[in-house]
Scaffold this motif. Structure first.
Motif, PDB file in Angstrom:
ATOM      1  N   HIS A   1       0.833  -1.210   0.000  1.00  0.00           N
ATOM      2  CA  HIS A   1       0.000   0.000   0.000  1.00  0.00           C
ATOM      3  C   HIS A   1       0.868   1.260   0.000  1.00  0.00           C
ATOM      4  N   ILE A   2       1.961   1.246   0.754  1.00  0.00           N
ATOM      5  CA  ILE A   2       2.853   2.405   0.768  1.00  0.00           C
ATOM      6  C   ILE A   2       3.477   2.612  -0.606  1.00  0.00           C
ATOM      7  N   SER A   3       3.938   1.530  -1.209  1.00  0.00           N
ATOM      8  CA  SER A   3       4.540   1.632  -2.541  1.00  0.00           C
ATOM      9  C   SER A   3       3.522   2.110  -3.565  1.00  0.00           C
ATOM     10  N   LYS A   4       2.276   1.654  -3.420  1.00  0.00           N
ATOM     11  CA  LYS A   4       1.232   2.083  -4.353  1.00  0.00           C
ATOM     12  C   LYS A   4       0.942   3.571  -4.195  1.00  0.00           C
TER      13      LYS A   4
ATOM     14  N   ALA B   1      10.852   0.763   3.702  1.00  0.00           N
ATOM     15  CA  ALA B   1       9.399   0.769   3.543  1.00  0.00           C
ATOM     16  C   ALA B   1       8.973   0.670   2.084  1.00  0.00           C
ATOM     17  N   LEU B   2       9.839   1.094   1.156  1.00  0.00           N
ATOM     18  CA  LEU B   2       9.508   1.017  -0.269  1.00  0.00           C
ATOM     19  C   LEU B   2       9.965  -0.329  -0.825  1.00  0.00           C
ATOM     20  N   SER B   3       9.180  -0.897  -1.716  1.00  0.00           N
ATOM     21  CA  SER B   3       9.522  -2.215  -2.253  1.00  0.00           C
ATOM     22  C   SER B   3       8.983  -2.351  -3.672  1.00  0.00           C
ATOM     23  N   GLY B   4       9.362  -3.444  -4.307  1.00  0.00           N
ATOM     24  CA  GLY B   4       8.840  -3.783  -5.629  1.00  0.00           C
ATOM     25  C   GLY B   4       9.306  -2.838  -6.714  1.00  0.00           C
TER      26      GLY B   4
END
Length: 450
Positions: free
Chosen positions: A204-207, A249-252
């Motif tokens: 959700h954070i990355s989105k 916290a950021l991924s993908g």
């Protein structure tokens, strides 16, 4: 006039850094020592002292530290960190014990006091993730079996920074035990909260941060990182820790795109940071601490090799892989300078900065050499003898078998033996049976680990 002088100075610095980086690339070693030497040349007592651009360089160095830790956090996910904590924590404890204690002992022996001892312990403890990653890539070892062990140790060191930096910040600020304990509790709580949110709500954070427009993605991530770093600094934690947690916290896909966008900025401001550290080090102060720095470099290079060897042995890696793991961990670099820079700014010990500069200069040059030559050198000094499995009787050598066969044949011709059992065929001396393996290599080895 002041504006024109600033542009001339900063332009000259940037151009010089670019040329030094190109030279380092051609020589295939890290540009960090050249950046430090450039800072010494432009700083106090150097060849061309700066005046107008020093304040901007100071701000740029802070941004450089923030971007270094942000990009480091982007390399790992929260699940990776949790897994490494569960499986590799013994290696992390051995790494801290072997490599932090020599630095602390050296500071105490030189009479620098307990605060400087904690700082120098961090300088000698933390390896350079950037230098080591580049060396592994240059040597074609990214697919080796010992490489995950090396990366696990680096991950644990980087994660330990989230605890170590708040402690250093509190000690250098001169706060009491209560305030220091509160700062550490805030740092641990923030790290734990970020890891929990990243594991549960990372998508959700990355989105939320994601954007198809590179410009918007760059502005959002950069702004968020600097904001969180500033809040962390205000809470007496550490701006670098705040940036590191944002990266986790950021991924993908967001993490990959951010890494691509911010890499040039990271390289620019990181170079400025190393120059800034050199600016505050008088070249004349390095010769008096050169011998202690050299002795400390020799000791901690050996302890790092021992750390990598032990960790790789624990993971079941072959003897050659153990030596390669140890040699790869020797290099120190950006984080040693970050830690020493905090101490230099606070002014606790004037000789700490020059010693850290000389120490990093030595090991950032020696590190790539140990990564390349420790394993073949160890093979010559400590040759491995073929191991015989327990309960198995070694077969006679081919020459002995041949002599016995000749004796049996002569006895048969002389009539001393009426009937002789057929002699088994003798294999050549250098031929191994299909189920034999060298003792210094596992059964299945890919091309990279040979």
């Amino acid at each position: 006039m002041h504006s024109a002088l600033f542009l001339i100075e900063f332009g000259a610095i940037t151009l010089a850094l670019g040329l030094l980086g190109r030279l380092a690339g051609r020589l295939r070693f890290s540009p960090i020592p050249l950046y430090l030497l450039a800072g010494l040349a432009f700083g106090e007592g150097g060849l061309l002292p700066l005046g107008a651009s020093e304040e901007f360089v100071a701000i740029g160095s802070e941004i450089g530290v923030i971007l270094l830790l942000l990009m480091l956090g982007l390399e790992y996910t929260a699940s990776d960190l949790v897994t490494n904590l569960k499986t590799q924590y013994p290696a992390g404890l051995v790494d801290m014990t072997f490599n932090a204690l020599p630095g602390a002992a050296a500071a105490l022996l030189m009479g620098w006091g307990p605060v400087a001892a904690v700082v120098l312990a961090g300088v000698t403890w933390i390896s350079s993730s950037g230098v080591i990653a580049k060396v592994l890539g240059d040597l074609g070892r990214l697919g080796n079996r010992e490489t995950p062990v090396i990366l696990s140790i680096l991950v644990l060191e980087d994660l330990a920074m989230a605890v170590y930096l708040p402690i250093i910040t509190a000690l250098l600020a001169g706060v009491g035990w209560a305030a220091g304990g509160l700062t550490l509790a805030i740092a641990l709580g923030a790290a734990g909260l970020v890891l929990f949110i990243a594991v549960r709500f990372g998508r959700h954070i990355s989105k939320f941060v994601s954007s198809d427009d590179p410009e918007k993605l760059l502005l959002v991530v950069l702004g968020l990182t600097i904001l969180v770093a500033g809040l962390a600094q205000q809470l007496q934690v550490s701006a670098a820790v705040g940036a590191f947690l944002v990266g986790i916290a950021l991924s993908g896909e967001v993490a990959e795109n951010t890494h691509t966008l911010l890499s040039p900025l990271r390289d620019l401001f990181a170079a400025v940071f190393f120059v800034f550290f050199g600016l505050h080090t008088d070249p004349a102060s390095i010769p008096p601490v050169l011998l202690p720095a050299l002795l400390l470099a020799v000791v901690t290079a050996c302890t790092k090799i021992a750390t990598g060897y032990w960790a790789a042995r624990r993971a079941g890696i072959s003897v050659k892989g153990r030596w390669r793991a140890g040699g790869a961990l020797v290099a120190r670099g950006e984080f040693s300078i970050v830690i020493a820079g905090l101490a230099v700014t606070s002014g606790i010990e004037p000789r700490l900065g020059p010693l850290a500069t000389a120490y990093v200069l030595i090991l950032v040059i020696v590190g790539p050499l140990t990564a390349r030559f420790v394993q073949p050198l160890a093979q010559r000094l400590f040759p491995q003898r073929a191991a015989v499995p327990v309960g198995v009787v070694p077969e006679p050598r081919a020459a002995e078998q041949g002599a016995e066969a000749a004796q049996v044949a002569e006895a048969a011709q002389a009539g001393q033996v009426a009937q002789s059992a057929p002699v088994a065929p003798v294999a050549p001396a250098d031929e191994k049976k299909p189920d034999e393996k060298p003792d210094d290599r596992p059964a299945a080895v890919d091309e990279h680990s040979r």
